[in-house]
Enzyme design. Sequence first.
Site, short mmCIF file in Angstrom:
data_model
loop_
_atom_site.label_atom_id
_atom_site.label_comp_id
_atom_site.label_asym_id
_atom_site.label_seq_id
_atom_site.Cartn_x
_atom_site.Cartn_y
_atom_site.Cartn_z
N MET A 90 5.42 6.05 -16.26
CA MET A 90 4.02 6.51 -16.17
C MET A 90 3.86 7.47 -15.00
SD MET A 90 1.13 5.82 -14.10
CE MET A 90 0.50 4.20 -13.65
N GLU A 183 -8.28 4.32 -16.89
CA GLU A 183 -8.42 3.14 -16.02
C GLU A 183 -9.80 3.11 -15.38
OE1 GLU A 183 -5.34 2.83 -13.08
OE2 GLU A 183 -6.43 1.36 -11.90
N GLU A 219 -7.02 -2.85 -15.00
CA GLU A 219 -6.45 -3.43 -13.76
C GLU A 219 -7.19 -4.71 -13.41
OE1 GLU A 219 -5.46 -0.96 -10.38
OE2 GLU A 219 -6.38 -2.41 -9.01
N HIS A 222 -10.00 -4.67 -10.92
CA HIS A 222 -11.17 -3.85 -11.18
C HIS A 222 -12.20 -4.58 -12.02
CE1 HIS A 222 -8.64 -0.02 -10.22
NE2 HIS A 222 -8.71 -0.90 -9.23
N ASP A 247 -2.32 -2.70 -15.17
CA ASP A 247 -2.13 -2.77 -13.72
C ASP A 247 -2.38 -4.20 -13.26
OD1 ASP A 247 -1.55 -0.10 -13.59
OD2 ASP A 247 -3.30 0.47 -12.39
N ASP A 257 -11.76 -3.59 -2.68
CA ASP A 257 -10.62 -3.51 -3.61
C ASP A 257 -9.36 -3.94 -2.86
OD1 ASP A 257 -9.08 -2.84 -5.83
OD2 ASP A 257 -8.88 -0.75 -5.23
N ASP A 259 -6.31 -5.26 -3.93
CA ASP A 259 -4.97 -4.93 -4.44
C ASP A 259 -3.90 -5.89 -3.91
OD1 ASP A 259 -5.81 -2.79 -6.02
OD2 ASP A 259 -5.59 -1.33 -4.41
N ASP A 289 0.10 -2.76 -9.49
CA ASP A 289 -0.67 -1.78 -8.71
C ASP A 289 -1.31 -2.54 -7.55
OD1 ASP A 289 -1.93 0.34 -7.69
OD2 ASP A 289 -3.33 0.64 -9.35
C1 GLT Z 1 -5.50 3.84 -6.66
C2 GLT Z 1 -6.37 3.03 -7.56
C3 GLT Z 1 -5.56 2.45 -8.63
C4 GLT Z 1 -5.09 3.47 -9.63
C5 GLT Z 1 -4.12 4.38 -9.05
C6 GLT Z 1 -3.83 5.46 -10.03
S1 GLT Z 1 -4.49 4.94 -7.47
O1 GLT Z 1 -4.67 2.99 -5.92
O2 GLT Z 1 -7.04 2.01 -6.82
O3 GLT Z 1 -6.13 1.38 -9.26
O4 GLT Z 1 -4.41 2.81 -10.66
O5 GLT Z 1 -4.53 6.61 -9.81
MN MN Z 2 -4.71 0.76 -10.81
MN MN Z 3 -7.13 -1.33 -7.46
#
Ligand code: GLT
Ligand code: MN
Ligand code: MN
Length: 389
Positions: A90, A183, A219, A222, A247, A257, A259, A289
């Site tokens: 990707m 996304e 994701e 999100h 993701d 966010d 992550d 991600d």
């Molecule tokens: C960034 C965002 C992610 C996206 C990425 C792709 S960049 O970190 O928060 O969720 O997937 O652009």
């Molecule tokens: Mn992402």
């Molecule tokens: Mn994210």
Amino acid sequence: MTRPFLPQPHDKFTFGLWTVGNVGRDPFGDPVRWAMSPVEIVHLLAEVGAYGVNFHDNDLAPIDASPAERDRIVRSFRQALEDTGLVVPMATTNLFTDPAFKDGAFTANDPRVRAYALQKTMQAIDLGVELGAQVYVFWGGREGVETDAAKNPVTAIQRTREAMNFLCEYVQDQGYDLRFALEAKPNEPRGDIYNATTGNMLAFIATLEHPEMVGVNPEVAHEQMAGLNFLHHVAQAWEAGKLFHIDLNDQAFGRYDQDYRFGAVNLKSAFFLVKFLEDVGYDGSRHFDAHAYRTEDREGVKDFARGCMRTYLILKEKAAQWNADREIQALLAEINADDGSTDAWKGAYSRAKANALKAASFDRQALGARGLGYERLDQLTVELLLGLR
Ligand code: GLT
Ligand code: MN
Ligand code: MN
């Protein structure tokens, strides 16, 4: 009891250059880790057992790299891929870091920004395809507003559609074997982002000129940021044939966010997600991600990456155990029991069926009084996850 749970290529575990490469900068703090070159990142990912690496155009080559510099970087990256056997499933475009994109990219009010965003994306698509990408992700970044005085939300949707239609035609015109995955993210880096959830994206895709080329890249964090059930969004995408990519990470509700490492916060949700992906036979990338806590050094980054994959594999094993657990399966059979008494009304509509159903009588009180056993089922699930079954 420590078992290896070693990642295999067929697991399709991938990481973005920006994930393990994250230097730990946040709005309040400077980087805490040395930046690694793309080549170093590829070698780190190979060391921990990943299958592939994804990138934004500018993760690989800086936005202001000269053509010669860019070629040198791409050559060294390609060499690292050859040396390690990692693949690039990707790629994506950075349409959010540079100040030019402060008002978004495809939805920016300035037509020159919109044109520049298209140009940058076409160039990044060329680069992604050159390195083997078959999925191209569009995360909107700053496609939103601080104030609705600034932009008409209908115009924003129309501009996004125009851009996606243009880029689909570009891919076809070039003869690329590439699909797009949209996304959603609800409220970062701007307070209000258009097409804020995976559900919005699915509805939007149906309005495109080449909807078959376009799916989603949901994701975990999100949907969770929006207080929604991620699994349900993934399931809807899957059922619509639109789950092109995913993701994986984790997130506590009500936070920024985060992550986090996959499974770091909501283990039960992670379990049902893995179980779903494995049960339906999703065969795309499992892309983590996410990034290591800001407290970590290079070793901690490896712990983070190994942890994502290991948790996935452990949950995959737990899912198989859940599917084979006699008590759980007996309970499910009971829950889903069908005595055939409604067969005459099932399936497609007919006037006769409708009339017969309208004339039927139901014991409403008995229906309402019946216990469903979900407490027991959930507790069995929890005990299985806790290692007691
Ligand atoms: C960034 C965002 C992610 C996206 C990425 C792709 S960049 O970190 O928060 O969720 O997937 O652009
Ligand atoms: Mn992402
Ligand atoms: Mn994210």
